[in-house]
Design a protein around this motif. Structure first.
Motif, PDB file in Angstrom:
ATOM      1  N   SER A   1     -35.588  28.488 -29.210  1.00  0.00           N
ATOM      2  CA  SER A   1     -34.766  29.257 -29.983  1.00  0.00           C
ATOM      3  C   SER A   1     -33.528  28.488 -30.357  1.00  0.00           C
ATOM      4  O   SER A   1     -33.317  27.372 -30.030  1.00  0.00           O
ATOM      5  CB  SER A   1     -34.310  30.549 -29.297  1.00  0.00           C
ATOM      6  OG  SER A   1     -33.753  30.270 -28.274  1.00  0.00           O
TER       7      SER A   1
ATOM      8  N   ASN B   1     -32.922  33.376 -35.243  1.00  0.00           N
ATOM      9  CA  ASN B   1     -33.090  32.079 -35.392  1.00  0.00           C
ATOM     10  C   ASN B   1     -33.233  31.191 -36.611  1.00  0.00           C
ATOM     11  O   ASN B   1     -32.290  31.465 -37.349  1.00  0.00           O
ATOM     12  CB  ASN B   1     -34.534  31.810 -34.639  1.00  0.00           C
ATOM     13  CG  ASN B   1     -34.576  32.360 -33.119  1.00  0.00           C
ATOM     14  OD1 ASN B   1     -33.681  31.641 -32.174  1.00  0.00           O
ATOM     15  ND2 ASN B   1     -35.333  33.167 -32.677  1.00  0.00           N
TER      16      ASN B   1
ATOM     17  N   LYS C   1     -30.755  29.107 -29.754  1.00  0.00           N
ATOM     18  CA  LYS C   1     -29.585  29.150 -28.626  1.00  0.00           C
ATOM     19  C   LYS C   1     -29.972  28.053 -27.756  1.00  0.00           C
ATOM     20  O   LYS C   1     -29.168  27.581 -26.965  1.00  0.00           O
ATOM     21  CB  LYS C   1     -29.693  30.471 -28.032  1.00  0.00           C
ATOM     22  CG  LYS C   1     -29.150  31.645 -28.625  1.00  0.00           C
ATOM     23  CD  LYS C   1     -28.975  32.843 -27.633  1.00  0.00           C
ATOM     24  CE  LYS C   1     -30.405  33.426 -27.527  1.00  0.00           C
ATOM     25  NZ  LYS C   1     -30.219  34.765 -26.635  1.00  0.00           N
ATOM     26  N   GLU C   2     -31.138  27.479 -27.605  1.00  0.00           N
ATOM     27  CA  GLU C   2     -31.788  26.581 -26.769  1.00  0.00           C
ATOM     28  C   GLU C   2     -31.314  25.023 -27.502  1.00  0.00           C
ATOM     29  O   GLU C   2     -31.740  24.032 -26.872  1.00  0.00           O
ATOM     30  CB  GLU C   2     -33.141  26.740 -26.338  1.00  0.00           C
ATOM     31  CG  GLU C   2     -33.421  28.084 -25.522  1.00  0.00           C
ATOM     32  CD  GLU C   2     -34.986  28.217 -25.604  1.00  0.00           C
ATOM     33  OE1 GLU C   2     -35.490  27.798 -24.464  1.00  0.00           O
ATOM     34  OE2 GLU C   2     -35.636  28.724 -26.308  1.00  0.00           O
TER      35      GLU C   2
ATOM     36  N   ASN D   1     -24.774  34.725 -32.214  1.00  0.00           N
ATOM     37  CA  ASN D   1     -26.026  34.498 -31.400  1.00  0.00           C
ATOM     38  C   ASN D   1     -27.338  34.094 -32.019  1.00  0.00           C
ATOM     39  O   ASN D   1     -28.403  33.624 -31.311  1.00  0.00           O
ATOM     40  CB  ASN D   1     -26.251  35.866 -30.492  1.00  0.00           C
ATOM     41  CG  ASN D   1     -25.107  36.304 -29.549  1.00  0.00           C
ATOM     42  OD1 ASN D   1     -24.881  35.333 -28.759  1.00  0.00           O
ATOM     43  ND2 ASN D   1     -24.908  37.501 -29.274  1.00  0.00           N
ATOM     44  N   TRP D   2     -27.246  34.427 -33.229  1.00  0.00           N
ATOM     45  CA  TRP D   2     -28.648  33.951 -34.311  1.00  0.00           C
ATOM     46  C   TRP D   2     -29.654  34.657 -33.532  1.00  0.00           C
ATOM     47  O   TRP D   2     -30.853  33.996 -33.240  1.00  0.00           O
ATOM     48  CB  TRP D   2     -28.811  32.652 -34.307  1.00  0.00           C
ATOM     49  CG  TRP D   2     -27.764  31.805 -34.904  1.00  0.00           C
ATOM     50  CD1 TRP D   2     -26.590  30.954 -34.370  1.00  0.00           C
ATOM     51  CD2 TRP D   2     -27.537  31.949 -36.382  1.00  0.00           C
ATOM     52  NE1 TRP D   2     -26.031  30.449 -35.100  1.00  0.00           N
ATOM     53  CE2 TRP D   2     -26.283  31.184 -36.556  1.00  0.00           C
ATOM     54  CE3 TRP D   2     -27.994  32.347 -37.347  1.00  0.00           C
ATOM     55  CZ2 TRP D   2     -25.722  30.914 -37.704  1.00  0.00           C
ATOM     56  CZ3 TRP D   2     -27.278  32.252 -38.539  1.00  0.00           C
ATOM     57  CH2 TRP D   2     -26.017  31.609 -38.680  1.00  0.00           C
TER      58      TRP D   2
ATOM     59  N   GLU E   1     -28.569  24.288 -29.467  1.00  0.00           N
ATOM     60  CA  GLU E   1     -27.038  24.441 -30.162  1.00  0.00           C
ATOM     61  C   GLU E   1     -26.548  23.205 -30.751  1.00  0.00           C
ATOM     62  O   GLU E   1     -25.968  23.329 -31.710  1.00  0.00           O
ATOM     63  CB  GLU E   1     -25.999  24.910 -28.956  1.00  0.00           C
ATOM     64  CG  GLU E   1     -26.464  26.079 -28.547  1.00  0.00           C
ATOM     65  CD  GLU E   1     -25.381  26.760 -27.429  1.00  0.00           C
ATOM     66  OE1 GLU E   1     -24.452  25.802 -27.062  1.00  0.00           O
ATOM     67  OE2 GLU E   1     -25.281  27.834 -27.177  1.00  0.00           O
TER      68      GLU E   1
ATOM     69  N   GLN F   1     -21.118  28.733 -34.582  1.00  0.00           N
ATOM     70  CA  GLN F   1     -21.189  28.130 -33.295  1.00  0.00           C
ATOM     71  C   GLN F   1     -21.093  29.384 -32.159  1.00  0.00           C
ATOM     72  O   GLN F   1     -21.569  29.238 -31.148  1.00  0.00           O
ATOM     73  CB  GLN F   1     -20.312  26.925 -32.995  1.00  0.00           C
ATOM     74  CG  GLN F   1     -20.756  25.546 -33.962  1.00  0.00           C
ATOM     75  CD  GLN F   1     -19.921  24.795 -33.574  1.00  0.00           C
ATOM     76  OE1 GLN F   1     -18.592  24.857 -33.309  1.00  0.00           O
ATOM     77  NE2 GLN F   1     -20.392  23.306 -33.804  1.00  0.00           N
TER      78      GLN F   1
END
Length: 449
Positions: free
Chosen positions: A316, A362, A318-319, A358-359, A321, A355
């Motif tokens: 994802s 994705n 978030k993984e 949360n997106w 960044e 930044q």
């Protein structure tokens, strides 16, 4: 045209400066560390080097000393966010052509570079600029798989390169919008089957009753509505790769049909008695836990093992960044080409907003956001006033395990999970750690639309 090497570990700032310099007709190569810079300098020559004072694996002054020793004729300009007269003096003494303190304005950058290159010529005319931009845009659209710099992206790339030359069946696992089809295409393009067809199928969009016809084809008159012969996906992909997206959405009956075709590598069109041999590679994708579906009896275990000779995790946003602005920059290039715009980059405020977001959607959400913002932007940079409203809503922090409790306030937990998953029921079931079938029953029980 002067060629500049830009060494900067702040990705968003580096990309912004790169775009600005390209717009001003400079040819720019970038490096995010001293190690990358050393490799770049050995491979090609540069007219000027612009380096940050503080790098993750070195300091700019030490790197500059190395460069000046090996290439004394190349001017080096030092950039730093720490404005210190002593540092500036030390840099000049060690051979720096000049010194710029961050933040700096564009005119200052151009002036310092011009003086360092001892050039008095005016900017290259606009036609050359546009040719440069066109070339860059074409490169962006041709190469759809973007190589990130995060640990998760590097692991993904390693797995793709490892499995691509083989004929192993690959299962791609990841959240919605993480680019699973692009990963599948990249595997195909690096395989021995690259000169044959890549056929992508959305299993969730195929009605149960028509699945056999879609997969294996049919003969004219074999059923009501079959007004002509039809070639199925398996035959169309013969010699190439068949990508089955959201395979967990197939009915149990369709799973049996698919398993038989994969085991025997033979298909029989609906209404035909003749079997057709097929030579295909299978790549599948899912955003749900198929192992849990196997335990619950929703997915056949033998089919799961057949499609899962090698699994790849599609991380994802978030993984990964560190890749955020790399992808944002890529999507901006595509948007500029598609919309005939010339937006350079993102304002510092927008970078900060991106930044902190949360997106949940994705890469797909990021691409849509960048394209929309590019369309609305009237200046050279994307500003916060063109971003969608959800970027300014207070986002609740999510727990590390994203668990939802069904023991208390069950109805509220289901609604919360659906909201988090943007009404994607498969994703909501995953968050709730129940099967899709169980979720549908609970939706009916609580009268949730």
């Amino acid at each position: 045209m002067a060629k500049i090497l830009l060494i900067e570990d702040d990705i968003s700032f580096c990309k912004l400066l790169e775009k600005f310099l390209i717009k001003k007709t400079y040819e720019v190569a970038i490096a995010f560390s001293a190690a990358e810079a050393r490799v770049a300098i050995k491979k090609e020559s540069f007219d000027l080097i612009l380096t940050d004072l503080r790098l993750p694996d070195s300091d700019g002054i030490g790197l500059m000393a190395e460069i000046k020793t090996a290439y004394p004729q190349v001017p080096v300009i030092l950039m730093t966010g720490y404005s210190d007269v002593n540092t500036a003096v030390k840099a000049i003494k060690n051979g720096a052509a000049d010194y710029i303190s961050k933040p700096f304005n564009p005119d200052e950058v151009l002036l310092v570079i011009t003086n360092a290159l001892k050039a008095s010529e005016e900017e290259t005319d606009e036609v050359v600029v546009k040719e440069k931009k066109t070339t860059k845009k074409q490169t962006a659209t041709e190469n759809e798989f973007v190589k990130g710099i995060s640990i998760a992206s590097k692991k993904l790339l390693d797995h793709i390169q490892l499995v691509s030359p083989t004929d192993m069946s690959v299962l791609i696992i990841g959240e919605s919008g993480t680019g699973k089809e692009i990963i599948a295409k990249s595997i195909h393009q690096q395989s021995l089957r690259k000169n044959n067809n890549f056929i992508a199928v959305d299993c969730g969009a195929i009605p149960k009753e028509l699945a056999a016809s879609e997969f294996f084809g049919h003969l004219k008159g074999s059923f009501t509505g079959a007004i002509s012969d039809k070639m199925g996906y398996f035959e169309a992909a013969n010699g190439g790769t068949l990508f089955l997206d959201e395979i967990g959405n197939l009915s149990y009956e369709n799973q049996i049909q698919l398993l038989r075709a994969l085991q025997e590598r033979k298909i029989k069109p609906v209404g035909s008695n003749k079997e057709i041999n097929v030579d295909i590679r299978i790549i599948t994708a899912t955003n749900e836990d198929l192992r849990e579906a196997v335990k619950n009896g929703d997915f056949r275990e033998d089919l799961y093992h057949r499609i899962n000779e090698f699994s790849i995790l599609s991380p994802s946003l978030k993984e990964r960044e560190e890749d955020l602005m790399v992808f944002a920059d890529y999507f901006l290039e595509k948007a500029n080409q598609q919309l005939n715009k010339e937006v350079i980059g993102f304002s510092p405020e927008v970078v900060a907003i991106f930044q902190n977001y949360n997106w949940p959607g994705n890469l797909r959400e990021l691409q849509n956001c960048v394209k929309r913002s590019t369309l609305l932007s009237k200046g050279e940079f994307i500003e916060s006033d063109v971003l969608p409203a959800e970027f300014f809503q207070i986002q609740k922090p999510t727990s590390s395990n994203d668990n939802f409790s069904l023991s208390e306030n069950e109805r509220e937990a289901i609604i919360q999970a659906l909201s988090r998953a943007q009404n994607n029921k498969s994703e909501a079931a995953k968050l709730l750690k129940i099967t899709r079938k169980t979720l549908y029953n609970k939706l009916k029980h609580y009268n949730i639309d």
